[in-house]
Design a protein around this motif. Structure first.
Motif, short mmCIF file in Angstrom:
data_model
loop_
_atom_site.label_atom_id
_atom_site.label_comp_id
_atom_site.label_asym_id
_atom_site.label_seq_id
_atom_site.Cartn_x
_atom_site.Cartn_y
_atom_site.Cartn_z
N GLY A 1 12.56 -7.99 -7.27
CA GLY A 1 12.34 -6.90 -8.21
C GLY A 1 11.55 -5.79 -7.55
O GLY A 1 12.04 -4.68 -7.34
N HIS A 2 10.31 -6.11 -7.18
CA HIS A 2 9.50 -5.16 -6.42
C HIS A 2 8.44 -5.90 -5.63
O HIS A 2 8.16 -7.07 -5.88
N VAL A 3 7.86 -5.21 -4.66
CA VAL A 3 6.78 -5.72 -3.83
C VAL A 3 5.57 -4.82 -4.05
O VAL A 3 5.71 -3.59 -4.05
N ALA A 4 4.38 -5.41 -4.23
CA ALA A 4 3.19 -4.62 -4.52
C ALA A 4 2.08 -4.89 -3.52
O ALA A 4 1.82 -6.04 -3.15
N TYR A 5 1.44 -3.82 -3.09
CA TYR A 5 0.27 -3.89 -2.22
C TYR A 5 -0.92 -3.25 -2.94
O TYR A 5 -0.77 -2.23 -3.63
N ARG A 6 -2.10 -3.83 -2.76
CA ARG A 6 -3.33 -3.22 -3.27
C ARG A 6 -3.97 -2.39 -2.17
O ARG A 6 -4.04 -2.82 -1.01
N THR A 7 -4.47 -1.23 -2.53
CA THR A 7 -5.14 -0.38 -1.57
C THR A 7 -6.62 -0.75 -1.47
O THR A 7 -7.12 -1.57 -2.23
N THR A 8 -7.33 -0.13 -0.53
CA THR A 8 -8.74 -0.44 -0.31
C THR A 8 -9.66 0.35 -1.24
O THR A 8 -10.84 0.03 -1.34
N SER A 9 -9.13 1.37 -1.90
CA SER A 9 -9.93 2.16 -2.84
C SER A 9 -8.98 3.06 -3.63
O SER A 9 -7.80 3.20 -3.30
N ARG A 10 -9.54 3.71 -4.64
CA ARG A 10 -8.74 4.66 -5.41
C ARG A 10 -8.39 5.87 -4.54
O ARG A 10 -7.28 6.43 -4.62
N GLU A 11 -9.33 6.28 -3.68
CA GLU A 11 -9.09 7.41 -2.79
C GLU A 11 -8.02 7.07 -1.76
O GLU A 11 -7.19 7.92 -1.42
N ALA A 12 -8.03 5.82 -1.30
CA ALA A 12 -7.00 5.38 -0.35
C ALA A 12 -5.62 5.41 -1.01
O ALA A 12 -4.62 5.77 -0.36
N LEU A 13 -5.54 5.03 -2.26
CA LEU A 13 -4.28 5.10 -3.00
C LEU A 13 -3.77 6.53 -3.04
O LEU A 13 -2.58 6.79 -2.77
#
Length: 323
Positions: free
Chosen positions: A68-80
């Motif tokens: 369906g989909h693949v998800a990654y978490r970023t290191t911060s909101r700013e990094a996102l």
């Protein structure tokens, strides 16, 4: 060497489709040994006992199988925000979605092979109910010993029609490093392994020999040691699960592996994938030749034919013209 990018922290979760939803859910919870944190008629959110997030696998009822989909978490909101700007400039963005049970707002985009990815920062940290409280406060959930009972999500493998194109994409979009790759005699890349942190890899891509796009190869959860995998092989045997190959040791990345097919046909792996780490900041990509790969796995086991032909959703092979 360009400056490493650490905007992306880790692989967060994978969504799998199943056209045999109840049977797949029973496999993942009772045999594979994940815990359901939420489920309804069409969706189940699953996790291993030491995953810190609400879920690492989302199982979705669907008319077919696959990713369906693949998800990654970023290191911060700013990094996102930084990654979103890069991805939008690349022209592969889809847009923002409001998230789901396990995390907040996420940005979706497509890789060159039409797999859907998302990046997010706000997440729901798992809080164990009384029955799942661990004795030690530094793990997320008690070890329940149900089924194979893996510790955490480790990596996944996707199929792609052009792995070289994927290589360039992952480096630019996620800041991934390429740890190992297979260079075929015809000049194409047969496979590529990527990491965003100091694991050996969090995602790999293999060439899809059918000519199709957007397909799934396997998802892998990690156990602590090889004996856990040997025990899992007996558990799968006793429960009538199709064991495709292993237990054995990979030559590439050196993981001790076991591959099975869950009831709907999606390939699932168990591995002691924490055996190696990439601590060297200037790690040079290890390139394997086609001749070297034809020797098989680390201890000589030949790669089973279905490893190159089976993916989900199933498609009819495309006959390619001889080069």
């Amino acid at each position: 060497m360009s400056e490493p990018c650490f905007d992306v922290a880790h692989l967060g979760h994978v969504e799998l489709y199943s056209d045999r939803f109840e049977e797949s859910l029973a496999f993942f919870t009772q045999v594979y040994g994940l815990t359901a944190t939420f489920s309804d008629e069409d969706t189940a959110y699953l996790r291993a006992f030491d995953d810190y997030e609400f879920h690492t696998l989302k199982l979705t009822r669907h008319h077919t199988t696959g990713i369906g989909h693949v998800a990654y978490r970023t290191t911060s909101r700013e990094a996102l925000d930084r990654r979103v700007k890069v991805i939008e400039a690349m022209g592969c963005g889809i847009g923002w979605v409001e998230g789901d049970e396990g995390h907040g707002r996420a940005y979706r985009f497509r890789d060159p092979d039409n797999h859907i990815f998302e990046l997010y920062w706000d997440t729901r940290v798992y809080e164990a109910p009384p029955a799942e409280k661990p004795a030690l406060k530094n793990i997320a959930q008690r070890y329940h010993g149900r089924g194979a009972s893996p510790r955490r999500l480790d990596h996944l493998n996707l199929l792609a029609s052009d792995v070289r194109q994927i290589r360039d994409f992952m480096v630019e979009a996620l800041g991934s490093r390429v740890t190992e790759q297979i260079l075929l005699d015809n000049g194409r890349l047969g496979g590529c392994w990527f990491t965003v942190n100091n694991k050996t890899y969090d995602i790999a891509y293999s060439e899809d020999h059918t000519g199709a796009t957007g397909r799934f190869h396997h998802v892998t959860y990690a156990v602590d040691q090889r004996e856990d995998i040997l025990r899992a092989a007996d558990i799968f045997l006793e429960n009538g699960v199709h064991i495709e190959t292993g237990p054995h040791k990979h030559a590439i990345q050196g993981t001790f592996f076991l591959y099975v097919w869950e009831p709907a046909g999606n390939r699932v792996e168990l591995a002691n994938a924490g055996a190696r780490l990439i601590l060297r900041p200037d790690w040079p990509t290890v390139t394997w030749t086609e001749t070297e790969r034809k020797k098989g796995q680390a201890w000589g086991l030949k790669t089973i034919e279905t490893f190159h032909t089976h993916g989900t959703p199933p498609v009819a092979p495309v006959q390619k013209a001889k080069e």
